[in-house]
Every structure is written in structure tokens, then in C-alpha cells.
Motif scaffolding. Structure first.
Motif, PDB file in Angstrom:
ATOM      1  N   GLN A  75       1.943  -5.253   8.022  1.00 58.34           N
ATOM      2  CA  GLN A  75       3.175  -4.601   8.473  1.00 58.34           C
ATOM      3  C   GLN A  75       3.156  -3.133   8.061  1.00 58.34           C
ATOM      4  O   GLN A  75       2.918  -2.821   6.904  1.00 58.34           O
ATOM      5  N   ILE A  76       3.427  -2.260   9.036  1.00 58.16           N
ATOM      6  CA  ILE A  76       3.485  -0.823   8.776  1.00 58.16           C
ATOM      7  C   ILE A  76       4.845  -0.320   9.239  1.00 58.16           C
ATOM      8  O   ILE A  76       5.239  -0.536  10.393  1.00 58.16           O
ATOM      9  N   ILE A  77       5.563   0.337   8.342  1.00 62.57           N
ATOM     10  CA  ILE A  77       6.878   0.879   8.669  1.00 62.57           C
ATOM     11  C   ILE A  77       6.756   2.390   8.774  1.00 62.57           C
ATOM     12  O   ILE A  77       6.335   3.062   7.829  1.00 62.57           O
ATOM     13  N   SER A  78       7.115   2.929   9.947  1.00 59.58           N
ATOM     14  CA  SER A  78       7.103   4.376  10.161  1.00 59.58           C
ATOM     15  C   SER A  78       8.534   4.858  10.358  1.00 59.58           C
ATOM     16  O   SER A  78       9.476   4.087  10.205  1.00 59.58           O
ATOM     17  N   LYS A  79       8.673   6.109  10.735  1.00 53.73           N
ATOM     18  CA  LYS A  79      10.004   6.696  10.901  1.00 53.73           C
ATOM     19  C   LYS A  79      10.841   5.955  11.947  1.00 53.73           C
ATOM     20  O   LYS A  79      12.024   5.716  11.741  1.00 53.73           O
ATOM     21  N   ASP A  80      10.233   5.596  13.068  1.00 58.89           N
ATOM     22  CA  ASP A  80      10.976   4.998  14.178  1.00 58.89           C
ATOM     23  C   ASP A  80      10.647   3.538  14.484  1.00 58.89           C
ATOM     24  O   ASP A  80      11.393   2.883  15.202  1.00 58.89           O
ATOM     25  N   TYR A  81       9.519   3.045  13.969  1.00 59.39           N
ATOM     26  CA  TYR A  81       9.047   1.722  14.375  1.00 59.39           C
ATOM     27  C   TYR A  81       8.582   0.888  13.198  1.00 59.39           C
ATOM     28  O   TYR A  81       8.244   1.402  12.134  1.00 59.39           O
ATOM     29  N   ILE A  82       8.506  -0.414  13.448  1.00 55.53           N
ATOM     30  CA  ILE A  82       7.840  -1.352  12.564  1.00 55.53           C
ATOM     31  C   ILE A  82       6.726  -1.981  13.396  1.00 55.53           C
ATOM     32  O   ILE A  82       6.983  -2.576  14.445  1.00 55.53           O
ATOM     33  N   ASP A  83       5.496  -1.783  12.968  1.00 57.38           N
ATOM     34  CA  ASP A  83       4.349  -2.361  13.658  1.00 57.38           C
ATOM     35  C   ASP A  83       3.861  -3.561  12.866  1.00 57.38           C
ATOM     36  O   ASP A  83       3.670  -3.487  11.648  1.00 57.38           O
ATOM     37  N   SER A 136       2.264  -3.257   4.134  1.00 61.27           N
ATOM     38  CA  SER A 136       1.981  -4.444   3.327  1.00 61.27           C
ATOM     39  C   SER A 136       1.117  -5.413   4.117  1.00 61.27           C
ATOM     40  O   SER A 136       1.154  -5.449   5.342  1.00 61.27           O
ATOM     41  N   ARG A 137       0.330  -6.168   3.371  1.00 56.89           N
ATOM     42  CA  ARG A 137      -0.503  -7.208   3.968  1.00 56.89           C
ATOM     43  C   ARG A 137      -0.159  -8.523   3.283  1.00 56.89           C
ATOM     44  O   ARG A 137      -0.159  -8.617   2.062  1.00 56.89           O
ATOM     45  N   PHE A 161       0.842  -1.187   0.000  1.00 59.87           N
ATOM     46  CA  PHE A 161       0.000   0.000   0.000  1.00 59.87           C
ATOM     47  C   PHE A 161       0.878   1.237   0.000  1.00 59.87           C
ATOM     48  O   PHE A 161       1.890   1.271   0.702  1.00 59.87           O
ATOM     49  N   GLY A 162       0.507   2.228  -0.760  1.00 61.11           N
ATOM     50  CA  GLY A 162       1.277   3.470  -0.794  1.00 61.11           C
ATOM     51  C   GLY A 162       2.654   3.225  -1.369  1.00 61.11           C
ATOM     52  O   GLY A 162       2.824   2.580  -2.379  1.00 61.11           O
ATOM     53  N   ASN A 163       3.645   3.737  -0.682  1.00 57.67           N
ATOM     54  CA  ASN A 163       5.033   3.617  -1.157  1.00 57.67           C
ATOM     55  C   ASN A 163       5.732   2.411  -0.523  1.00 57.67           C
ATOM     56  O   ASN A 163       6.898   2.480  -0.204  1.00 57.67           O
TER      57      ASN A 163
END
Length: 70
Positions: free
Chosen positions: A50-58, A38-39, A32-34
Motif C-alpha cells: 500500500q502506497i499513500i500519496s497526496k491524492d491517491y491510495i495505491d 507498507s507491505r 517504509f519511510g514515514n
């Protein structure tokens, strides 16, 4: 998301880790997005989001993940 994800894990970005998932056979990966989200849907119906942000991976999953840090 349409389906409940009872398990949530937050890992620091840049940390070294691995985890086990159901068989890769028959899995489908959507981004999704850039590609910061991802699913993964596995053949047995389990899902991993899975969501990747600036500081974390959720990680949100329908199954319990066994996460190993190294």
C-alpha cells in the motif's frame, strides 16, 4: 519489489472503502519511510503493498481484492 504484484487498485484519498484479505493470523506488516508505504505478508504467502500519496491510495497485491465503497 522482488515479487510480482499482478493486481493494482487506485482509490481516491479520503474515499470510504473496505476490502477483504487473507487471515490476519501469522501476518507480518512492514512500514517504509514515514509510514506512507507498507507491505503486509500473510501466512499463505500472499502480499499487499500500500502506497499513500497526496491524492491517491495505491494497492498492489498478489491476490484479487474485493473492494467495497460506502
Amino acid at each position: 519489489m522482488g515479487k510480482e504484484f499482478p493486481y493494482h487498485y487506485r482509490l481516491e484519498k479520503g474515499s470510504q472503502f473496505k476490502y477483504e484479505t487473507p487471515s490476519a493470523k501469522g501476518r507480518n506488516i512492514e512500514t517504509f519511510g514515514n509510514a506512507s508505504a507498507s507491505r503486509t505478508t500473510f501466512a499463505n504467502g500472499d502480499e499487499l503493498f500500500q502506497i499513500i500519496s497526496k491524492d491517491y491510495i495505491d494497492l498492489f497485491s498478489t491476490f484479487e481484492l474485493k473492494i467495497e465503497s460506502y
